[in-house]
Design a protein around this motif. Structure first.
Motif, PDB file in Angstrom:
ATOM      1  N   PRO A   1      53.042 -18.831  23.893  1.00  0.00           N
ATOM      2  CA  PRO A   1      53.288 -17.949  22.734  1.00  0.00           C
ATOM      3  C   PRO A   1      53.098 -16.470  23.010  1.00  0.00           C
TER       4      PRO A   1
ATOM      5  N   LEU B   1      56.656 -17.206  18.045  1.00  0.00           N
ATOM      6  CA  LEU B   1      55.504 -16.605  17.358  1.00  0.00           C
ATOM      7  C   LEU B   1      55.931 -15.393  16.550  1.00  0.00           C
TER       8      LEU B   1
ATOM      9  N   ALA C   1      53.270 -10.727  18.929  1.00  0.00           N
ATOM     10  CA  ALA C   1      53.728 -11.523  20.064  1.00  0.00           C
ATOM     11  C   ALA C   1      53.652 -10.749  21.375  1.00  0.00           C
TER      12      ALA C   1
END
Length: 521
Positions: free
Chosen positions: A295, A305, A323
């Protein structure tokens, strides 16, 4: 752009000053200008007769006095000034203005991004900052063209051959332990594995491409590189849901491929070449899927994400920031953790077989992976910031006033009218007032001041094409797309009714972009 930025109707820079009457050739000769013998004889004849008017050899081109309004008279002139009849521009005279010495057009970027990073086009700012002309090449390029599945060109970058050789060497060493009877032929098997593995990567990228085309997002190209593949999608998904799907389909296809290779491996006898190849492809696709699901940007999991945070907060920028920072943390983890996992045997390796060269190789691989992830996360932040500021680029706000001039108007007279109107661009029109071409500011700068009375504007103009007419309502990526489709230094800006609004300089777009990018979020 903010409301304080220049708009048509206000002068955003000093107008170019120009002489309003030609310099007599006799004065030019006295100042040392180069002349031919015939021109010098004519000048001497005119000087002896007391005439201060230019000779026939130096008069403005024939017809200019009958088609262009006379310049305003100066102090001491008997005749009253003749005011030119200005064409109307949105209810006011068109304005044209002083060209600048910078004739470079910015690069109006395409704004593509890799499937692992919706913002990764690291060179867009440098291209705009350097002021290169916007260009749309016939082919995006990027290596050896392999085909066009779904109409999208697929390229193999030169770096792929390096990683193919590396895979061949590493996998060949493993085959030597598993199938020693192959001998040197193990390298042919290893090369086949390298090609098959990157074919799986291509399927991964095609999943992103098909999803993007399904959402009507243009895909510029697919490129196979050293560390995998990149699908360059030219626009962002419009919703977080589509962003999530667009990112997830790649790892999903890799997982499906891993399952297919596992099922194909079941009936195959272990310890054979087909069995080893199928096992290797199963494991490699499983690793690709797992790695991309991490992620953090620029990986697919980072985009997933980002989509989740975007959905929760309602702001794509918030998702990108979250992110991207997770991606940077992931880069540090890879740099430190990967060599430790290898050294401790957590990855299934025998610690007794690890040599000093293996340790160096693992550290180097970890450093390269960490650098790629860290750089990709930073590019994501920068490109997200760029996209957030793009709507501030509005054609209406950046347009210069323009003065309409007829084809055979002397440049000095055209600039005089522009200065009088406070305009910063020249539009060449026909007898009916229809625009024919735009006078290039770079060409104006290149004409010496003493030559301007004898140079007509049509000789410095670029003919208008359909692509050089842009709507005053364009803004952001739509504006950049329009400029990118037809590279030029100036564009005619028109209202929806077709009425001329002014002239848009690519250099002004460059400056506005740089100003917007310098502004904090």
């Amino acid at each position: 752009m903010s409301d304080s930025d220049p708009k048509p109707g206000t002068s955003s820079g000093p107008a170019v000053e120009d002489r309003t009457e030609p310099t007599p050739p006799s004065e030019s000769a006295e100042n040392g200008a180069a002349k031919t013998e015939e021109m010098e004889k004519t000048e001497r004849t005119d000087t002896s007769s007391g005439s201060s008017e230019p000779t026939a050899n130096h008069r403005p081109p024939a017809g200019t006095t009958s088609t262009s309004p006379a310049p305003a008279a100066h102090d001491g002139a008997d005749a009253p000034p003749v005011a030119p009849t200005p064409a109307r521009l949105n209810g006011e005279p068109k304005r044209d203005g002083a060209p600048t010495a910078d004739d470079r057009a910015p690069s109006h970027p395409n704004l593509p991004y890799a499937h692992t990073d919706p913002h990764a086009q690291p060179d867009i700012e440098s291209r705009i900052a350097k002021g290169r002309p916007p260009q749309r090449p016939k082919e995006p390029g990027g290596g050896l063209l392999m085909g066009r599945p779904f109409g999208v060109p697929v390229y193999v970058a030169p770096s792929w051959f390096l990683v193919a050789a590396l895979i061949t060497w590493v996998f060949g060493g493993q085959l030597d332990r598993v199938l020693p009877e192959l001998g040197a032929a193990r390298y042919l098997v290893s090369l086949f594995f390298a090609v098959a593995f990157y074919a799986s990567v291509l399927v991964h990228e095609l999943a992103h491409t098909v999803a993007a085309l399904r959402f009507k997002l243009p895909v510029r190209r697919i490129q196979l590189q050293f560390f995998g593949g990149v699908s360059e999608i030219e626009k962002e998904a419009e919703t977080p849901g589509r962003e999530f799907v667009l990112a997830f389909v790649g790892p999903l296809l890799s997982l499906i491929l891993s399952g297919i290779f596992y099922l194909a491996m079941l009936p195959v006898e272990p310890g054979t070449v087909p069995g080893v190849l199928l096992a290797g492809l199963m494991v490699s696709n499983l690793i690709v899927a797992a790695f991309n699901l991490l992620p953090g940007l620029p990986l697919d999991g980072g985009r997933m994400l980002r989509a989740v945070v975007w959905k929760i907060t309602g702001r794509p920028m918030s998702g990108t920031i979250a992110a991207a920072w997770v991606g940077r943390a992931l880069a540090v983890s890879v740099l430190i953790g990967l060599p430790l996992l290898t050294q401790t045997g957590a990855l299934g390796t025998n610690t007794e077989d690890i040599s000093g060269m293996d340790t160096v190789t693992d550290a180097l691989l970890a450093a390269i992976l960490a650098a790629i992830i860290w750089t990709g996360a930073g590019n994501s932040l920068r490109m997200a910031r760029l996209r957030e500021h793009l709507p501030e680029l509005r054609a209406r706000n950046l347009t210069r006033r323009a003065v309409p001039v007829e084809t055979n108007t002397p440049l000095s007279e055209a600039l005089r009218r522009a200065n009088a109107a406070g305009a910063r661009a020249l539009v060449v029109v026909d007898a009916d007032g229809q625009p024919l071409s735009l006078v290039r500011e770079a060409a104006i700068v290149g004409v010496p001041e003493h030559r301007r009375p004898w140079v007509v504007v049509s000789g410095l103009a670029q003919d208008l094409t359909d692509g050089m007419r842009v709507s005053a309502e364009l803004a952001g990526e739509d504006l950049l797309d329009a400029l990118r489709a037809t590279p030029a230094t100036e564009y005619l800006v028109v209202e929806e009714t077709g009425e001329i609004y002014g002239v848009l300089s690519a250099a002004d777009v460059e400056r506005a972009f740089v100003k917007a990018m310098a502004r904090p979020n």
